[in-house]
Design an enzyme around this catalytic site. Structure first.
Site, PDB file in Angstrom:
ATOM      1  N   LEU A  30       1.137  -1.457  -0.164  1.00 32.86           N
ATOM      2  CA  LEU A  30       0.161   0.198  -0.391  1.00 32.86           C
ATOM      3  C   LEU A  30       1.197   1.367   0.021  1.00 32.86           C
ATOM      4  O   LEU A  30       2.040   1.070   0.920  1.00 32.86           O
ATOM      5  CB  LEU A  30      -0.639  -0.130   1.321  1.00 32.86           C
ATOM      6  CG  LEU A  30      -2.105  -0.877   1.414  1.00 32.86           C
ATOM      7  CD1 LEU A  30      -2.679  -1.090   2.792  1.00 32.86           C
ATOM      8  CD2 LEU A  30      -3.713  -0.336  -0.036  1.00 32.86           C
ATOM      9  N   ASP A  31       0.600   2.273  -0.945  1.00 31.67           N
ATOM     10  CA  ASP A  31       1.724   3.146  -0.597  1.00 31.67           C
ATOM     11  C   ASP A  31       1.220   3.818   0.448  1.00 31.67           C
ATOM     12  O   ASP A  31       0.279   4.436   1.504  1.00 31.67           O
ATOM     13  CB  ASP A  31       1.152   4.273  -2.103  1.00 31.67           C
ATOM     14  CG  ASP A  31       0.156   5.148  -2.045  1.00 31.67           C
ATOM     15  OD1 ASP A  31      -0.529   5.473  -0.794  1.00 31.67           O
ATOM     16  OD2 ASP A  31      -0.677   4.740  -3.406  1.00 31.67           O
ATOM     17  N   ARG A  32       2.294   5.403   0.756  1.00 32.79           N
ATOM     18  CA  ARG A  32       2.178   5.961   2.200  1.00 32.79           C
ATOM     19  C   ARG A  32       1.427   6.578   2.290  1.00 32.79           C
ATOM     20  O   ARG A  32       0.522   5.924   3.688  1.00 32.79           O
ATOM     21  CB  ARG A  32       3.871   6.604   1.649  1.00 32.79           C
ATOM     22  CG  ARG A  32       4.306   7.681   3.333  1.00 32.79           C
ATOM     23  CD  ARG A  32       4.966   8.560   3.087  1.00 32.79           C
ATOM     24  NE  ARG A  32       5.373   9.052   4.423  1.00 32.79           N
ATOM     25  CZ  ARG A  32       5.580  10.604   4.448  1.00 32.79           C
ATOM     26  NH1 ARG A  32       6.028  10.912   3.319  1.00 32.79           N
ATOM     27  NH2 ARG A  32       5.913  11.192   5.255  1.00 32.79           N
TER      28      ARG A  32
END
Length: 237
Positions: A103-105
């Site tokens: 999952l991106d930041r």
């Protein structure tokens, strides 16, 4: 279940696959008291006794962890920029676990971590079609008809993106909440689908992987998956 001897040694954490093969060829490995020098040899980790230079090699316990990733954390073990990493939320002895997908930041929600490579492959490779569900909050009002292109497929930066299902959960003048289901898991696919329609993402929450839901697991907290949950995730679709 029988596995190749070199794979057993690698998964036990005593050597890389390449080094394990060299040990076998050098006669350093024994199975049930007998030297083994053939690379195709298979062993049953639950029944066979494997030793290297006389030391018993025990299979490493496989771990399957569900984490509610909060926004602001990156999915790496260490970050050169000093940002918080998801491993900071786990016990120190679990630093060897790797994330199953990412999952991106700024995204949040359900994330699996494991030390089982086969499990990770089954959940991330497109050919297995394990579906992930996301709840996306975007700025402004979205009408149901606007979701149709997402399931028909859109091109973004030369790549075809497609949601397997799209549903409008609620909408107001200020913001709308959309549920998207994806099967391929291309890089930042949810955000790119929204960008293709000119929607600004305010929040991106993954709520389900396969049949496993995030449920009421609080942000930053984790739990281990049950045997039945693991079996469900690995079952053919």
């Amino acid at each position: 279940m029988e596995v190749r001897l070199q794979k057993f040694l690698a998964e036990a954490g005593v050597a890389s696959r390449r080094a394990a093969e060299e040990w076998i060829l050098a006669g350093r490995v024994q199975v049930n008291g007998r030297p083994v020098t053939r690379l195709g040899t298979r062993v049953d980790p639950d029944r066979d006794v494997v030793t290297v230079d006389g030391q018993v090699v025990r299979p490493r316990r496989k771990l399957y962890v569900a984490l509610h990733k909060p926004p602001g954390y990156v999915c790496t073990r260490r970050d050169p920029q000093g940002r918080p990493v998801v491993h900071d939320l786990l016990p120190p002895e679990w630093r060897n676990l790797f994330t199953v997908g990412r999952l991106d930041r700024q995204s949040e929600g359900l994330l699996f971590l494991t030390n089982d490579g086969e499990f990770a492959l089954r959940l991330t490779h497109p050919r297995y079609g394990v579906r992930k569900t996301y709840e996306v909050t975007v700025t402004g009002r979205v009408f149901p008809a606007a979701l149709r292109p997402l399931t028909e497929g859109v091109r973004h930066r030369g790549e075809l993106l497609r949601a397997t299902a799209a549903r409008l959960l609620r909408a107001s003048r200020k913001r709308s909440v959309i549920e998207l289901e994806l099967a391929e898991g291309k890089n930042r696919e949810v955000r790119r689908l929204c960008a293709s329609q000119g929607w600004k993402v305010e929040r991106l929450l993954r709520t389900r992987i396969g049949r496993i839901r995030l449920g009421d697991l609080p942000p930053g907290r984790w739990r281990t998956l049950t045997a039945s949950e693991i079996e469900t995730l690995l079952a053919p679709i």
